[in-house]
Design an enzyme around this catalytic site. Structure first.
Site, short mmCIF file in Angstrom:
data_model
loop_
_atom_site.label_atom_id
_atom_site.label_comp_id
_atom_site.label_asym_id
_atom_site.label_seq_id
_atom_site.Cartn_x
_atom_site.Cartn_y
_atom_site.Cartn_z
N LYS A 44 2.56 -3.85 -2.31
CA LYS A 44 1.46 -4.33 -1.46
C LYS A 44 1.83 -5.49 -0.54
CE LYS A 44 -1.17 -1.95 -1.77
NZ LYS A 44 -0.89 -0.59 -1.20
N HIS A 99 10.89 -1.14 -4.97
CA HIS A 99 10.16 -2.29 -5.51
C HIS A 99 10.93 -2.90 -6.68
CE1 HIS A 99 6.68 -1.32 -3.13
NE2 HIS A 99 6.29 -0.29 -3.84
N SER A 129 -5.12 -6.52 -2.46
CA SER A 129 -4.69 -5.20 -2.02
C SER A 129 -4.36 -4.32 -3.23
CB SER A 129 -3.46 -5.37 -1.11
OG SER A 129 -3.04 -4.13 -0.62
P1 A3P Z 1 -4.53 -4.09 2.46
O1 A3P Z 1 -4.80 -3.37 1.19
O2 A3P Z 1 -4.74 -5.58 2.35
O3 A3P Z 1 -5.26 -3.50 3.63
P2 A3P Z 1 2.39 -1.67 0.89
O4 A3P Z 1 2.85 -0.83 2.03
O5 A3P Z 1 3.41 -2.66 0.43
O6 A3P Z 1 1.79 -0.85 -0.20
O7 A3P Z 1 1.23 -2.60 1.46
C1 A3P Z 1 -0.01 -2.05 1.84
C2 A3P Z 1 -0.80 -3.09 2.58
O8 A3P Z 1 -0.26 -3.23 3.90
C3 A3P Z 1 -2.26 -2.69 2.74
O9 A3P Z 1 -2.98 -3.92 2.80
C4 A3P Z 1 -2.22 -1.98 4.10
O10 A3P Z 1 -3.47 -1.89 4.73
C5 A3P Z 1 -1.29 -2.93 4.84
N1 A3P Z 1 -0.67 -2.31 6.03
C6 A3P Z 1 -0.02 -1.14 6.12
N2 A3P Z 1 0.36 -0.93 7.40
C7 A3P Z 1 -0.06 -1.99 8.11
C8 A3P Z 1 0.02 -2.35 9.50
N3 A3P Z 1 0.59 -1.57 10.40
N4 A3P Z 1 -0.52 -3.52 9.88
C9 A3P Z 1 -1.12 -4.33 8.99
N5 A3P Z 1 -1.23 -4.05 7.66
C10 A3P Z 1 -0.71 -2.89 7.23
#
Ligand code: A3P
Length: 287
Positions: A44, A99, A129
């Site tokens: 996340k 991860h 998140s």
């Molecule tokens: P939120 O749940 O706060 O919206 P990961 O890829 O490590 O699983 O992280 C996911 C988080 O990154 C989620 O956060 C997702 O919405 C956010 N995310 C993914 N792509 C993004 C982008 N292009 N810009 C901003 N946030 C992004």
């Protein structure tokens, strides 16, 4: 989901996508190639944002690839059963994702010329998140409540253990020339500047127009609508689409909408205790 995590060298994993045998083989036998780039994160932190950016960089800003191939096939997770199968079809230079904590990352990385991009994010936002993500992703146990899950997060009683240990482990690499740190918040503040720095780190030269295109196609709004990147194509064995979506809010500071003052203060106390020996300050401290 009803299952018990198992431990591999002290780290919790779920039985569906991981096994002790596989983790042992990834740590000890996986062959890192000199031209590999690894996106390494605590879950996340912005992992998939980086995958999108690096996919676009790999294809010289041409969006065809990100619009036609699902994100997990472009940059598979090295430690999952599915990822190990998918890696076989990844073309070089490979962009791979993990991860894994520092102490169980593939040993062959440390004698290679491969590079790591370590993505970090304010852990309070990571927690929020993750709280919503764990409800929809099948290899996470369902959170009982926000309060209980916060305790589990702070104690590392979850998949991949604690954020604190992940960061402290990887910070041992912070002065290495093949290790690059970028934060979710920097990506928000200056996406173009981050893309430029990432290109420099991996030795890719792209002109301003291409950097602009990469910033456009990796924006939250575009990724959210791209079915190859927004996980809407994830199978029901992996994600329960009825309970939420992967591209949730995409903002920095959402924790303020969810934490009580007492929870935030408690988090800060645990943070200070767990991070007191680390000689690195992060911008979110004290905010
Ligand atoms: P939120 O749940 O706060 O919206 P990961 O890829 O490590 O699983 O992280 C996911 C988080 O990154 C989620 O956060 C997702 O919405 C956010 N995310 C993914 N792509 C993004 C982008 N292009 N810009 C901003 N946030 C992004």
């Amino acid at each position: 989901m009803a299952f018990d995590y198992f431990l591999y060298k002290g780290v919790k994993f779920s039985p569906g996508s991981y096994s002790e045998e596989l983790l042992n083989s990834v740590e000890n036998e996986f062959q890192v190639l000199d031209d590999d780039v690894y996106i390494v994160t605590y879950p996340k932190s912005g992992t998939n944002w980086l995958i999108e950016i690096l996919s676009l960089i790999k294809k010289d800003a041409d969006p065809n690839w990100v619009n036609s191939v699902v994100i997990w096939l472009r940059s598979p997770w090295i430690e999952t059963k599915e990822g190990q199968q998918q890696i076989k079809d990844v073309s070089r230079p490979r962009v791979l994702t993990s991860h894994l904590p520092f102490h169980i990352f593939p040993k062959s990385f440390f004698t290679s010329k491969a590079k790591i991009i370590y993505v970090m994010r304010n852990p309070k936002d990571i927690f929020v998140s993750l709280f919503f993500f764990a409800k929809i992703i099948c290899h996470y146990k369902d959170p009982e409540s926000f309060e209980q899950y916060l305790e589990d997060f702070l104690q590392g009683n979850i998949l991949y253990n604690s954020w604190f240990d992940h960061v402290k482990g990887w910070m041992q690499m912070k002065d290495n020339s093949n290790f690059f740190i970028v934060t979710y918040e920097e990506l928000h503040q200056d996406l173009r500047g981050c893309i430029t720095r990432i290109c420099k780190f991996i030795g890719k030269e792209l002109d301003d127009a291409k950097i602009d295109l990469i910033a456009k196609h990796s924006s939250f709004e575009v990724m959210k609508e791209n079915k190859m990147s927004n996980y809407s194509l994830g199978t029901k064995e992996f994600i329960d689409h009825t309970k939420g979506s992967f591209m949730r809010k995409g903002m920095a500071g959402d924790w303020k909408n969810h934490f009580t003052v007492a929870q935030s203060e408690h988090f800060d106390r645990v943070y200070q205790e767990k991070m007191k020996d680390l000689n690195v300050k992060f911008f979110w401290e004290g905010k």
